[in-house]
Design a protein around this motif. Structure first.
Motif, PDB file in Angstrom:
ATOM      1  N   LEU A  80      -9.919 -16.069 -26.042  1.00 31.92           N
ATOM      2  CA  LEU A  80     -10.193 -15.214 -24.892  1.00 31.92           C
ATOM      3  C   LEU A  80     -10.046 -15.961 -23.578  1.00 31.92           C
ATOM      4  O   LEU A  80      -9.913 -15.332 -22.527  1.00 31.92           O
ATOM      5  CB  LEU A  80     -11.605 -14.631 -25.006  1.00 31.92           C
ATOM      6  CG  LEU A  80     -11.850 -13.764 -26.241  1.00 31.92           C
ATOM      7  CD1 LEU A  80     -13.323 -13.396 -26.335  1.00 31.92           C
ATOM      8  CD2 LEU A  80     -10.972 -12.531 -26.203  1.00 31.92           C
ATOM      9  N   SER A 135      -7.448 -15.524 -20.961  1.00 40.33           N
ATOM     10  CA  SER A 135      -6.140 -15.421 -21.604  1.00 40.33           C
ATOM     11  C   SER A 135      -5.679 -13.976 -21.473  1.00 40.33           C
ATOM     12  O   SER A 135      -6.431 -13.107 -20.973  1.00 40.33           O
ATOM     13  CB  SER A 135      -6.255 -15.799 -23.080  1.00 40.33           C
ATOM     14  OG  SER A 135      -7.007 -14.833 -23.775  1.00 40.33           O
ATOM     15  N   VAL A 136      -4.478 -13.690 -21.941  1.00 39.51           N
ATOM     16  CA  VAL A 136      -3.987 -12.307 -21.913  1.00 39.51           C
ATOM     17  C   VAL A 136      -4.942 -11.400 -22.700  1.00 39.51           C
ATOM     18  O   VAL A 136      -5.288 -10.310 -22.259  1.00 39.51           O
ATOM     19  CB  VAL A 136      -2.551 -12.230 -22.462  1.00 39.51           C
ATOM     20  CG1 VAL A 136      -2.096 -10.799 -22.622  1.00 39.51           C
ATOM     21  CG2 VAL A 136      -1.604 -13.002 -21.558  1.00 39.51           C
ATOM     22  N   ARG A 137      -5.371 -11.869 -23.864  1.00 36.25           N
ATOM     23  CA  ARG A 137      -6.321 -11.097 -24.697  1.00 36.25           C
ATOM     24  C   ARG A 137      -7.676 -10.943 -23.992  1.00 36.25           C
ATOM     25  O   ARG A 137      -8.301  -9.895 -24.068  1.00 36.25           O
ATOM     26  CB  ARG A 137      -6.517 -11.761 -26.046  1.00 36.25           C
ATOM     27  CG  ARG A 137      -5.305 -11.830 -26.890  1.00 36.25           C
ATOM     28  CD  ARG A 137      -5.027 -10.472 -27.484  1.00 36.25           C
ATOM     29  NE  ARG A 137      -3.841 -10.550 -28.305  1.00 36.25           N
ATOM     30  CZ  ARG A 137      -3.641  -9.862 -29.388  1.00 36.25           C
ATOM     31  NH1 ARG A 137      -4.536  -8.994 -29.780  1.00 36.25           N
ATOM     32  NH2 ARG A 137      -2.537  -9.986 -30.066  1.00 36.25           N
ATOM     33  N   THR A 159      -8.925 -14.531 -31.940  1.00 33.68           N
ATOM     34  CA  THR A 159      -8.038 -14.785 -30.810  1.00 33.68           C
ATOM     35  C   THR A 159      -8.766 -15.561 -29.716  1.00 33.68           C
ATOM     36  O   THR A 159      -9.988 -15.497 -29.605  1.00 33.68           O
ATOM     37  CB  THR A 159      -7.497 -13.456 -30.225  1.00 33.68           C
ATOM     38  OG1 THR A 159      -6.472 -13.734 -29.287  1.00 33.68           O
ATOM     39  CG2 THR A 159      -8.580 -12.637 -29.566  1.00 33.68           C
ATOM     40  N   GLN A 166      -8.166 -10.904 -20.745  1.00 31.90           N
ATOM     41  CA  GLN A 166      -7.970  -9.945 -19.673  1.00 31.90           C
ATOM     42  C   GLN A 166      -7.998  -8.516 -20.208  1.00 31.90           C
ATOM     43  O   GLN A 166      -8.606  -7.626 -19.596  1.00 31.90           O
ATOM     44  CB  GLN A 166      -6.657 -10.208 -18.949  1.00 31.90           C
ATOM     45  CG  GLN A 166      -6.646 -11.478 -18.147  1.00 31.90           C
ATOM     46  CD  GLN A 166      -5.266 -11.791 -17.594  1.00 31.90           C
ATOM     47  OE1 GLN A 166      -4.323 -11.022 -17.720  1.00 31.90           O
ATOM     48  NE2 GLN A 166      -5.136 -12.973 -17.002  1.00 31.90           N
ATOM     49  N   ALA A 167      -7.347  -8.317 -21.355  1.00 29.49           N
ATOM     50  CA  ALA A 167      -7.341  -6.982 -21.957  1.00 29.49           C
ATOM     51  C   ALA A 167      -8.741  -6.551 -22.369  1.00 29.49           C
ATOM     52  O   ALA A 167      -9.128  -5.402 -22.190  1.00 29.49           O
ATOM     53  CB  ALA A 167      -6.401  -6.973 -23.166  1.00 29.49           C
ATOM     54  N   MET A 168      -9.497  -7.494 -22.905  1.00 27.53           N
ATOM     55  CA  MET A 168     -10.855  -7.179 -23.325  1.00 27.53           C
ATOM     56  C   MET A 168     -11.737  -6.842 -22.116  1.00 27.53           C
ATOM     57  O   MET A 168     -12.545  -5.912 -22.170  1.00 27.53           O
ATOM     58  CB  MET A 168     -11.451  -8.355 -24.091  1.00 27.53           C
ATOM     59  CG  MET A 168     -12.760  -8.045 -24.742  1.00 27.53           C
ATOM     60  SD  MET A 168     -13.131  -9.340 -25.921  1.00 27.53           S
ATOM     61  CE  MET A 168     -14.897  -9.343 -25.798  1.00 27.53           C
ATOM     62  N   LEU A 196     -13.164 -12.516 -33.418  1.00 27.88           N
ATOM     63  CA  LEU A 196     -12.054 -11.654 -33.009  1.00 27.88           C
ATOM     64  C   LEU A 196     -10.704 -12.190 -33.470  1.00 27.88           C
ATOM     65  O   LEU A 196      -9.702 -11.466 -33.457  1.00 27.88           O
ATOM     66  CB  LEU A 196     -12.045 -11.487 -31.485  1.00 27.88           C
ATOM     67  CG  LEU A 196     -13.257 -10.781 -30.885  1.00 27.88           C
ATOM     68  CD1 LEU A 196     -13.205 -10.840 -29.369  1.00 27.88           C
ATOM     69  CD2 LEU A 196     -13.326  -9.336 -31.372  1.00 27.88           C
ATOM     70  N   GLU A 207     -14.713 -15.762 -30.156  1.00 29.53           N
ATOM     71  CA  GLU A 207     -13.274 -15.916 -30.366  1.00 29.53           C
ATOM     72  C   GLU A 207     -12.938 -15.975 -31.851  1.00 29.53           C
ATOM     73  O   GLU A 207     -11.950 -15.365 -32.293  1.00 29.53           O
ATOM     74  CB  GLU A 207     -12.763 -17.166 -29.649  1.00 29.53           C
ATOM     75  CG  GLU A 207     -12.771 -17.038 -28.144  1.00 29.53           C
ATOM     76  CD  GLU A 207     -12.367 -18.297 -27.422  1.00 29.53           C
ATOM     77  OE1 GLU A 207     -11.742 -18.177 -26.347  1.00 29.53           O
ATOM     78  OE2 GLU A 207     -12.669 -19.410 -27.919  1.00 29.53           O
TER      79      GLU A 207
END
Length: 68
Positions: free
Chosen positions: A48, A59-61, A46, A63-65, A44, A41
């Protein structure tokens, strides 16, 4: 710098929902999993996961990852 090895810790926690379950599946200490997630984290820049007493959720990030 991103340590690609940390991605296996990310995937294990994402799949299991906890560092304890991830540590068991990876056969490492729970503290190692927690430490590697924090390092990932930080690298990056952010969060996770959303941490709660009931476990870790993406997290939203995160999920995107996970989705690509």
């Amino acid at each position: 710098m991103l340590d690609w090895n940390d991605l296996r810790y990310f995937l294990a926690v994402a799949r299991s929902g906890s560092t304890l379950a991830a540590s068991r599946s990876l056969r490492v200490a729970q503290a190692t999993v927690s430490r590697r997630i924090i390092a990932l984290e930080e690298s990056l820049g952010t969060a996770l996961f959303v941490r709660s007493p009931s476990g870790y959720t993406l997290s939203v990030r995160g999920q995107a990852m996970l989705s690509g």
